[in-house]
Each structure stands twice: as structure tokens, then as C-alpha cells.
Scaffold this active site. Structure first.
Site, PDB file in Angstrom:
ATOM      1  NE  ARG A  53      56.068  59.048  38.775  1.00 41.64           N
ATOM      2  CZ  ARG A  53      57.328  59.030  38.332  1.00 41.64           C
ATOM      3  NH1 ARG A  53      58.189  58.174  38.838  1.00 41.64           N
ATOM      4  NH2 ARG A  53      57.716  59.854  37.394  1.00 41.64           N
ATOM      5  CG  ASP A  96      61.385  59.443  40.915  1.00 45.91           C
ATOM      6  OD1 ASP A  96      61.458  58.197  40.847  1.00 45.91           O
ATOM      7  OD2 ASP A  96      61.814  60.198  40.011  1.00 45.91           O
ATOM      8  CB  ILE A  97      61.248  54.289  43.682  1.00 45.45           C
ATOM      9  CG1 ILE A  97      61.081  53.958  42.193  1.00 45.45           C
ATOM     10  CG2 ILE A  97      59.948  54.122  44.444  1.00 45.45           C
ATOM     11  CD1 ILE A  97      60.839  52.483  41.922  1.00 45.45           C
ATOM     12  CE  LYS A 159      48.873  35.942  45.217  1.00 43.18           C
ATOM     13  NZ  LYS A 159      48.711  35.696  43.815  1.00 43.18           N
ATOM     14  CG  ASP A 188      49.663  33.756  50.237  1.00 46.93           C
ATOM     15  OD1 ASP A 188      48.567  34.314  49.991  1.00 46.93           O
ATOM     16  OD2 ASP A 188      49.950  32.614  49.838  1.00 46.93           O
ATOM     17  CG  HIS A 189      45.223  37.759  50.520  1.00 50.55           C
ATOM     18  ND1 HIS A 189      45.746  37.580  49.264  1.00 50.55           N
ATOM     19  CD2 HIS A 189      43.959  37.314  50.468  1.00 50.55           C
ATOM     20  CE1 HIS A 189      44.824  37.049  48.478  1.00 50.55           C
ATOM     21  NE2 HIS A 189      43.722  36.875  49.178  1.00 50.55           N
ATOM     22  CE  LYS A 193      41.215  34.496  51.847  1.00 57.53           C
ATOM     23  NZ  LYS A 193      40.214  35.543  51.899  1.00 57.53           N
ATOM     24  CD  GLU A 227      39.536  33.320  41.803  1.00 56.19           C
ATOM     25  OE1 GLU A 227      39.505  34.474  42.259  1.00 56.19           O
ATOM     26  OE2 GLU A 227      40.451  32.905  41.086  1.00 56.19           O
ATOM     27  CG  ASP A 246      46.574  34.511  40.027  1.00 53.49           C
ATOM     28  OD1 ASP A 246      47.197  35.497  40.470  1.00 53.49           O
ATOM     29  OD2 ASP A 246      45.331  34.435  40.042  1.00 53.49           O
ATOM     30  CG  HIS A 251      46.572  31.921  47.324  1.00 57.98           C
ATOM     31  ND1 HIS A 251      47.358  32.802  48.038  1.00 57.98           N
ATOM     32  CD2 HIS A 251      45.818  32.685  46.501  1.00 57.98           C
ATOM     33  CE1 HIS A 251      47.095  34.034  47.636  1.00 57.98           C
ATOM     34  NE2 HIS A 251      46.167  33.993  46.705  1.00 57.98           N
ATOM     35  CE  LYS A 351      41.586  34.504  37.819  1.00 61.45           C
ATOM     36  NZ  LYS A 351      40.848  34.956  39.002  1.00 61.45           N
TER      37      LYS A 351
END
Length: 510
Positions: A53, A96-97, A159, A188-189, A193, A227, A246, A251, A351
């Protein structure tokens, strides 16, 4: 997962990035595309069109991106001459979608690009936007006939893919009413890897592992993704999601599939993905008693990490002060098939843990008969195969060996394959691998619709039980710990303990 660096394999391509001014584009997508260009993977005819935008001109947007590349690219500061060549392929479209004009302009760009390239290009729509916009964008693409060429058109979805089983099914239904499954790339990154891809290589390219890869030889499997970071600025999102949605739903279940899958007949995308779905369908479903006995949830309290005081989860920005959301989850799974019957798989994630690491540990059964005297085996340890995904990228086999000296004394030693020690040069970022695969039309590392639904189906009984019953013990682990004591009890009941790899350095997750 392409085999050779041959840019002729990549067809003329036009990339539309919805959410072109967002964090994902500046930190990951554009640096990855620039690195692919530097490595000779990009087609001669290429256009990258960022949609947003903000009223940027092409030139202003390129200047912004150059700052991002200098900050976020694994190669560091861009070579100006090479950037000048690459940036000529980068454009910005004020959009603008909800507006018809946006899609008409896209159609005009595709028509002009086709004319310049002399053939129909691959058209990739990358939805780097919040999931609530997926439906609007896909319906508009369909309405303006921008998704009509099933051979050349692809859509990439980030995701989270759904919030629960019902929303995942609805999103799949919506996408599949417009696109065929082979056009949909659910990214999914984690699967991009290097070490994750290497699980397949180690298992199926070496004859020494596969004969041992079963209940006769393996005691148990642990998959641990921890993490040090808290939720940071993502408190609002995270409070709706939690550790299960998450990390585990995508993952960690992906890692479970790679460890537990049967050998595919070939390396064709659907053949590999079929075997992954088989694993999820084989995992034992959770009864209310199983949830009580085989799952643990946790939430962190305040504490100190590396000399700094950090807030508890309920004090984080955007988080409900009475939040029932888990920031830690540990689960014991069983895969009920011939290969794995009776072998427990322990998964945990959290976490504000003591260290950031992603490690898969396969512990083998003990020797059937001990021939050495007890004084020789004081430090005895069962054999383990340890696959470290991050921050260290390595695969190590722990075996027993004789210590130097005149007496027979055994201790564990590591046989290590370490990426940094074996290979020189930078390892490609996960997004480089996945974006190239999208251009080449290779879906091996992408999740299929039935796999996403099977993962949600497996976890819904736990999610429903947890959301329906408030935990009275939250917060139940302090920052810089290894999670709640009940997580130790979960694995200790079976005579095991959580394995942690001593790390040379401690990084946070990418």
C-alpha cells in the site's frame, strides 16, 4: 532440492509478493532471491514485483531493499555492480488486495512480460501476508483469471496454515477450488534447512543405517527444539497460538516424519510426501488418559538470561495477564506400525530455555551382553546418533572406545560430521532452497494438504483438552531452565533423560 546449478533449468519467471513491504520480504525473501541470482540460478527473464500500500516508486523501493540486503543477507554488503544488474528486475506495485485495479495491473504486467520473454512465464504468487487475507487474494486472482494456467501458475502460502483442523480444512477447500494441489506450495522454512534435508541423505544414501532403523535396534527417539528467546514483539500472535501451534504442528512433526518414514520408492515429490503422511496416520491417537499421562505443558516466569533480567510470559507485551497459553510442550508419541511398534518418540519445545538448539537424538539399544568388567565401563553410554540442526550443523555418532593406557577402560567418543569443518563457503539459507524449488516446480520440501490436516487431526485432542482446562500451575518453569519438572518426569518414568548437546556457541532460531 535441485541437483545442479544450471540457470537454464529455470524458466522465465514473474514473482508477485503480496506483503512486499513486510518483514518477511525484507529479511528473507529478497536476500534469498538476490543470493540465487549471485549463484547463477535465476532465469534470464525475471521480474520480482512487490505489492504493497505504500506509495513507493520502483527506484525508492530498490533503495530500501538494498539497505535490507546489506543488513540481512548471509553474504553481507551487496556488490554495487551486481546489485545494479539484479535490481533492474525488481519493481513495486502500489496495490490494495480488495481493488480490481490491482489485479488488472498484474494482468497487464504478465502480458508485457510474456511479450518480452517470447514465451509464457512461470507466474508465482507469494502470500507473505496474514492468513486472514489468503481468501480475498485467491478469490480475486481467480476472478481476474490470473490462476487459469495450471501448468505455469503457482501460489506460495506461509504458515500458520489454519488455526485448528476445521480452519485448515476450510483453507484447503478454498485453495483447491481455485488451484490444483500441484500448484500450491505450503512453505515451512524448517524443511529448507541443510541439516533437515540431510536426514533423508543419511538414512537412504548409506547402507549402514537403514538395517538398524527399527524397533529391534532403537531404544527411543528425542526431538528437541528449544529457544532462549521469549515471545518478544509477537506476544499478541503467540498468545493465540502457543508452542503446539507455533512449533509442534508444523516444524517438529515434520522432523518426526523424516525420522520415522519408510524408504520412498523414488525421490519424486509425491512419493516422499506419501511416506510422510503414512507416518502421521500411524501415530497413536490420544485418549483423555493419554493426554494426562503423555503430555506436559508449561509457561515461563521471569528470570535471568546471560546476565539480563527478562519478564515472565504473562508480563510480555500483548499477552493476557491471566494467559493459559503454553510456551513449552513435551509429548510422548508412539508410531504404531511394524518398524516402530513400542518405540517412544519424545518431542519437546519451549521458549526462554537454557539454550537455543534443535537436536534429534536416536538412542540405540544396549549391547545384549556385557563382556567387560564393571570397572572398565564406568562412563558407559548407549550408542546414539545425534543430528544437530542449529545452531551447530552436525551429525555425530556416539560409540564406545578404549581409553589410551595400560588398562582396559572404555569411554564414549564422538565420530562427527561437521558442516563447517567439511565444507567451505556459506550454506544457502532455507528460503533460497525453497524459492528455487518453487521456480523449478519441485514440491518435495513442501507440505501437502492431507499432511497438514493429518497433523492437525493428531493434535486437536490435546489442544482441546488444554484450552478447555486452565492450568493452575502456570507459570511453572523459570527463564533459563530446561522447562517444567513434569517434563523431566515424563521421560524419566521410562528410564531415559532429555539429551542436551554441549554447544560451542549459542544462537537464536532462524
Amino acid at each position: 532440492m535441485s541437483a545442479t546449478s544450471d540457470s537454464s533449468k529455470t524458466h522465465p519467471t514473474i514473482f508477485f509478493i503480496f506483503g512486499g513491504t513486510g518483514d518477511l520480504t525484507s529479511r528473507k525473501l529478497v536476500p534469498a532471491l538476490f543470493n540465487l541470482f549471485l549463484d547463477g540460478w535465476m532465469p534470464k527473464h525475471l521480474a520480482i514485483v512487490a505489492m504493497g500500500r505504500t506509495a513507493f516508486t520502483d527506484e525508492q523501493f530498490r533503495e530500501e531493499l538494498l539497505k535490507d540486503i546489506n543488513q540481512f543477507s548471509r553474504r553481507g554488503k551487496a556488490d554495487q555492480a551486481k546489485w545494479d544488474v539484479f535490481s533492474k528486475s525488481v519493481y513495486f506495485q502500489v496495490s490494495d488486495i480488495n481493488n480490481t485495479a490491482t489485479y488488472e495491473e498484474q494482468a497487464a504486467r504478465i502480458a508485457k512480460f510474456t511479450q518480452d520473454a517470447g514465451e509464457a512465464p512461470n507466474v508465482i504468487y507469494y502470500l507473505a501476508v496474514a492468513p486472514r487475507f489468503f481468501g480475498t487474494i485467491t478469490e480475486n486472482l481467480n476472478r481476474h483469471k490470473l490462476a487459469a494456467d495450471a501448468e505455469r501458475t503457482r501460489i506460495v502460502i506461509e504458515k500458520p496454515f489454519g488455526h485448528d483442523l476445521a480452519s485448515a480444512k476450510e483453507l484447503n477447500r478454498q485453495l483447491c477450488s481455485i488451484f490444483s494441489e500441484r500448484q500450491i506450495y505450503r512453505i515451512d522454512h524448517y524443511l529448507g534447512k541443510e541439516t533437515v534435508q540431510n536426514i533423508l541423505a543419511f538414512r537412504f544414501a548409506n547402507s549402514i543405517f537403514e538395517p538398524l532403523w527399527n524397533r529391534n535396534n532403537i531404544d527411543h527417539v528425542q526431538i528437541s527444539v528449544t529457544e532462549q528467546l521469549g515471545v518478544g514483539s509477537r506476544g499478541g500472535y503467540y498468545d493465540e497460538a502457543g508452542a503446539m501451534r507455533d512449533m509442534i504442528q508444523n516444524h517438529i512433526l515434520q522432523l518426526l516424519c523424516l525420522v520415522a518414514m519408510e524408504p520412498p520408492v523414488s525421490f519424486q515429490a509425491d512419493e516422499v510426501r506419501n511416506r510422510k503422511v503414512d507416518v502421521l496416520n500411524s501415530v497413536r491417537k490420544f485418549s483423555p488418559e493419554d493426554i494426562q499421562r503423555n503430555t506436559v505443558r508449561g509457561q515461563y516466569s521471569k528470570g535471568w538470561i546471560e546476565g539480563k533480567e527478562v519478564p515472565g510470559y504473562r508480563e510480555e507485551q500483548g499477552v493476557n495477564p491471566q494467559s493459559n497459553t503454553e510456551t513449552f510442550a513435551a509429548i510422548k508419541f508412539f508410531v504404531d506400525n511394524w518398524r516402530w511398534h513400542g518405540v517412544p518418540f519424545y518431542l519437546r519445545t519451549g521458549k526462554r530455555m537454557h539454550q537455543s538448539s534443535s537436536v534429534i537424538t536416536i538412542q540405540f539399544k544396549d549391547v545384549p551382553h556385557m563382556i567387560f568388567p564393571s570397572e572398565a565401563v564406568e562412563g558407559w553410554q548407549q550408542n546414539r546418533l545425534i543430528i544437530s540442526i542449529q545452531p551447530e550443523m552436525s551429525v555425530r555418532m556416539q560409540v564406545q572406545a578404549k581409553r589410551p593406557g595400560l588398562e582396559m577402560a572404555l569411554n564414549p567418543v564422538d565420530m562427527i560430521f561437521d558442516y563447517n569443518g567439511t565444507y567451505t563457503g556459506d550454506t544457502p539459507e532455507a528460503y533460497e532452497t525453497l524459492l528455487l524449488d518453487t521456480m523449478l516446480g519441485d514440491q518435495t520440501l513442501f507440505m501437502r494438504g492431507d499432511q497438514v490436516e493429518a497433523a492437525w487431526d493428531l493434535l486437536m485432542p490435546i489442544l482441546n483438552a488444554w484450552s478447555g482446562k486452565k492450568s493452575l500451575s502456570f507459570p511453572n518453569y523459570s527463564a533459563d531452565s530446561w522447562g517444567p519438572e513434569t517434563a523431566e518426569a515424563l521421560i524419566a518414568r521410562d528410564g531415559f533423560h532429555w539429551f542436551t548437546l554441549p554447544l560451542k556457541n549459542n544462537g537464536h532460531h532462524g
